[in-house]
Scaffold this motif. Sequence first.
Motif, PDB file in Angstrom:
ATOM      1  N   MET A  91       0.822  -1.205   0.000  1.00 35.57           N
ATOM      2  CA  MET A  91       0.000   0.000   0.000  1.00 35.57           C
ATOM      3  C   MET A  91       0.861   1.263   0.000  1.00 35.57           C
ATOM      4  SD  MET A  91      -3.102  -0.810  -0.297  1.00 35.57           S
ATOM      5  CE  MET A  91      -3.755   0.841  -0.038  1.00 35.57           C
ATOM      6  N   GLY A  92       2.013   1.199   0.642  1.00 34.31           N
ATOM      7  CA  GLY A  92       2.930   2.330   0.590  1.00 34.31           C
ATOM      8  C   GLY A  92       3.393   2.617  -0.830  1.00 34.31           C
ATOM      9  N   LEU A  93       3.695   1.560  -1.577  1.00 33.95           N
ATOM     10  CA  LEU A  93       4.091   1.738  -2.976  1.00 33.95           C
ATOM     11  C   LEU A  93       2.971   2.377  -3.784  1.00 33.95           C
ATOM     12  CD1 LEU A  93       5.881  -1.691  -3.475  1.00 33.95           C
ATOM     13  CD2 LEU A  93       6.968   0.537  -3.658  1.00 33.95           C
ATOM     14  N   VAL A  94       1.726   1.985  -3.520  1.00 36.73           N
ATOM     15  CA  VAL A  94       0.586   2.563  -4.241  1.00 36.73           C
ATOM     16  C   VAL A  94       0.441   4.051  -3.921  1.00 36.73           C
ATOM     17  CG1 VAL A  94      -1.930   2.521  -4.467  1.00 36.73           C
ATOM     18  CG2 VAL A  94      -0.649   0.377  -4.405  1.00 36.73           C
ATOM     19  N   LEU A  95       0.546   4.419  -2.649  1.00 40.72           N
ATOM     20  CA  LEU A  95       0.392   5.818  -2.263  1.00 40.72           C
ATOM     21  C   LEU A  95       1.512   6.686  -2.835  1.00 40.72           C
ATOM     22  CD1 LEU A  95      -0.664   5.310   1.471  1.00 40.72           C
ATOM     23  CD2 LEU A  95      -2.131   5.990  -0.434  1.00 40.72           C
ATOM     24  N   GLN A 119      11.333   3.257  -4.785  1.00 45.63           N
ATOM     25  CA  GLN A 119      10.813   2.576  -3.602  1.00 45.63           C
ATOM     26  C   GLN A 119      10.653   1.079  -3.850  1.00 45.63           C
ATOM     27  OE1 GLN A 119      10.713   3.934  -0.838  1.00 45.63           O
ATOM     28  NE2 GLN A 119       9.388   2.743   0.518  1.00 45.63           N
ATOM     29  N   MET A 120      10.297   0.695  -5.060  1.00 41.90           N
ATOM     30  CA  MET A 120      10.230  -0.736  -5.386  1.00 41.90           C
ATOM     31  C   MET A 120      11.611  -1.367  -5.289  1.00 41.90           C
ATOM     32  SD  MET A 120       8.441  -3.389  -6.213  1.00 41.90           S
ATOM     33  CE  MET A 120       6.882  -3.035  -7.027  1.00 41.90           C
ATOM     34  N   LEU A 121      12.636  -0.643  -5.737  1.00 33.70           N
ATOM     35  CA  LEU A 121      14.007  -1.136  -5.611  1.00 33.70           C
ATOM     36  C   LEU A 121      14.398  -1.252  -4.148  1.00 33.70           C
ATOM     37  CD1 LEU A 121      16.780  -1.890  -6.783  1.00 33.70           C
ATOM     38  CD2 LEU A 121      17.298   0.568  -6.902  1.00 33.70           C
ATOM     39  N   TYR A 122      14.065  -0.235  -3.349  1.00 32.22           N
ATOM     40  CA  TYR A 122      14.358  -0.301  -1.917  1.00 32.22           C
ATOM     41  C   TYR A 122      13.634  -1.473  -1.258  1.00 32.22           C
ATOM     42  CZ  TYR A 122      16.137   4.486  -2.507  1.00 32.22           C
ATOM     43  OH  TYR A 122      16.834   5.584  -2.909  1.00 32.22           O
ATOM     44  N   PHE A 423       7.007   1.364   6.490  1.00 28.84           N
ATOM     45  CA  PHE A 423       6.509   0.657   5.312  1.00 28.84           C
ATOM     46  C   PHE A 423       5.707   1.546   4.354  1.00 28.84           C
ATOM     47  CE2 PHE A 423       6.763  -2.854   8.475  1.00 28.84           C
ATOM     48  CZ  PHE A 423       7.770  -3.578   7.861  1.00 28.84           C
ATOM     49  N   LEU A 424       5.073   2.604   4.848  1.00 26.07           N
ATOM     50  CA  LEU A 424       4.255   3.441   3.971  1.00 26.07           C
ATOM     51  C   LEU A 424       5.061   4.536   3.299  1.00 26.07           C
ATOM     52  CD1 LEU A 424       0.819   4.126   5.753  1.00 26.07           C
ATOM     53  CD2 LEU A 424       1.348   2.504   3.937  1.00 26.07           C
ATOM     54  N   ALA A 425       5.916   5.204   4.055  1.00 26.69           N
ATOM     55  CA  ALA A 425       6.583   6.406   3.577  1.00 26.69           C
ATOM     56  C   ALA A 425       7.730   6.072   2.631  1.00 26.69           C
ATOM     57  CB  ALA A 425       7.100   7.225   4.756  1.00 26.69           C
ATOM     58  N   TYR A 426       8.040   7.032   1.781  1.00 30.10           N
ATOM     59  CA  TYR A 426       9.165   6.882   0.860  1.00 30.10           C
ATOM     60  C   TYR A 426      10.478   6.977   1.629  1.00 30.10           C
ATOM     61  CZ  TYR A 426      12.531   7.985  -2.795  1.00 30.10           C
ATOM     62  OH  TYR A 426      13.628   7.974  -3.626  1.00 30.10           O
ATOM     63  N   GLY A 427      11.403   6.097   1.301  1.00 33.39           N
ATOM     64  CA  GLY A 427      12.722   6.119   1.925  1.00 33.39           C
ATOM     65  C   GLY A 427      13.293   4.723   2.049  1.00 33.39           C
ATOM     66  N   GLY A 428      14.517   4.566   1.592  1.00 33.20           N
ATOM     67  CA  GLY A 428      15.136   3.250   1.640  1.00 33.20           C
ATOM     68  C   GLY A 428      15.531   2.821   3.036  1.00 33.20           C
ATOM     69  N   SER A 429      16.069   3.754   3.832  1.00 32.38           N
ATOM     70  CA  SER A 429      16.520   3.394   5.179  1.00 32.38           C
ATOM     71  C   SER A 429      15.376   2.842   6.013  1.00 32.38           C
ATOM     72  CB  SER A 429      17.123   4.615   5.877  1.00 32.38           C
ATOM     73  OG  SER A 429      18.214   5.132   5.153  1.00 32.38           O
TER      74      SER A 429
END
Length: 469
Positions: A91-95, A119-122, A423-429
Amino acid sequence: MSVVTNTTTIGAIEAPSRRNTELALLGFAVVIPVFAYLNVGLAIDGEVPSGMLGYGLGLGLLAAVAHLVVRKFAPYADPLLLPLATLLNGMGLVLIWRLDQSPRIIARYKTFSPDAPNQMLYSAIAIAMFVGVLLLLKDHRVLQRYTYISMVAALVLLLLPLVPGLGADVFGAKIWIRVGGFSIQPGEFAKIVLAVFFSGYLMVKRDALALASRRFMGLYLPRGRDLGPILTIWAVSLLILIFENDLGTSLLFFGMFVIMLYVATERTSWIVMGLLMSVAGAVGVASFAGHVQARVDAWADPFACATEVPACDQMSQVLMSFGSGGILGTGLGQGNSDLIGFAANSDFIFATVGEELGLTGVMAFLLLYGLIIERGVRTSLAARDPFGKLLAMGLSGAFALQIFVVAGGVMGLIPLTGMTMPFLAYGGSSVIANWALIGILIRISDTARRPAPAPAPSPDAEMTQVVRP
């Protein structure tokens, strides 16, 4: 002997049942985000989005890899943790992809590039980290050997943003480091390492910390010499708040220690002292730290300073997003949370949930987070060793505190922090660290639920059977 055999047999039967339950739940955890992806595409363009098939296959592949690894190396683990994390990540990826489609965001940034592919790569890297945890960490008790090494590693991670040339100042907060073309938030990984240190330390010192020397206002106060650890942790958290202007990490750092201290000693006085010290430290720092004071002003009355302070403008937009969402929301892809601007898909992504899914969606997401926390606490209660109990409780407590700090800040309950919604927000870390956290909880859960091996037959019993006519 027959009782042991039956217990082992029951455990062997339960393992396939758990795996089948997890597989069925994983199917739903993949289908729901794909349906949401379709909904966003239809709302924005009126047609099926071209990337839906690739998104569905990618998320399904990541979920399948994680499931096969859990099935092979942690068959007795809690069957809910992996599906819950997969659903939130999906759902994070969708948002994030939904905000990428905003024409206002595209027009605002001349060098705009979509964040959803990154984000999919992360997420793929995070699943690789999850797999690595389960493959390399055969027994969570091994981590106890690295108690003081974990302390040093955590301090290094927390101090890295202060290194000149390495740390990055983003809107007044020094919580990032730049390595090459990548930005890393060390505090996300420090919370896991700190949980290992606190677990090992408190397991050894809990008896001394549980002793009380005097009673004051109905509370049993600890001995003076035992106040050293909590005072040290409090001072370090204040230093982080002062030098890095990071309210979120300091609250998480100190709060996790107090929770684990209470679990280890069962002394309510530690909780009361921890709350008082947190309030005193936050008020003291806010009185002279400009960045923290600006966030307090944005929390107290964001509309009064919306035209002067960027933090107030963002907070006012966030509150209007929640207000326009109502009970059921405007619908995926039909909101205006992109007006928040910078950090709409990271620090403030929960505002998109509130506007487009409404109060119902907010409560649904909080329920999913609550289930992860509940399964973590259940794992702590089921663990057979004190180190595992404390580690599972510490990780669950850190996860719960981060949810409270982020959701509370975005909804105006407490001042904003620089932390992101897991899990929702953008960010690799964030996504990598939280998948590692889920991996450790699954390892502890598998160890706790695994049937005990049958004891070797007693020589006396064998002789009795031989002699008996």
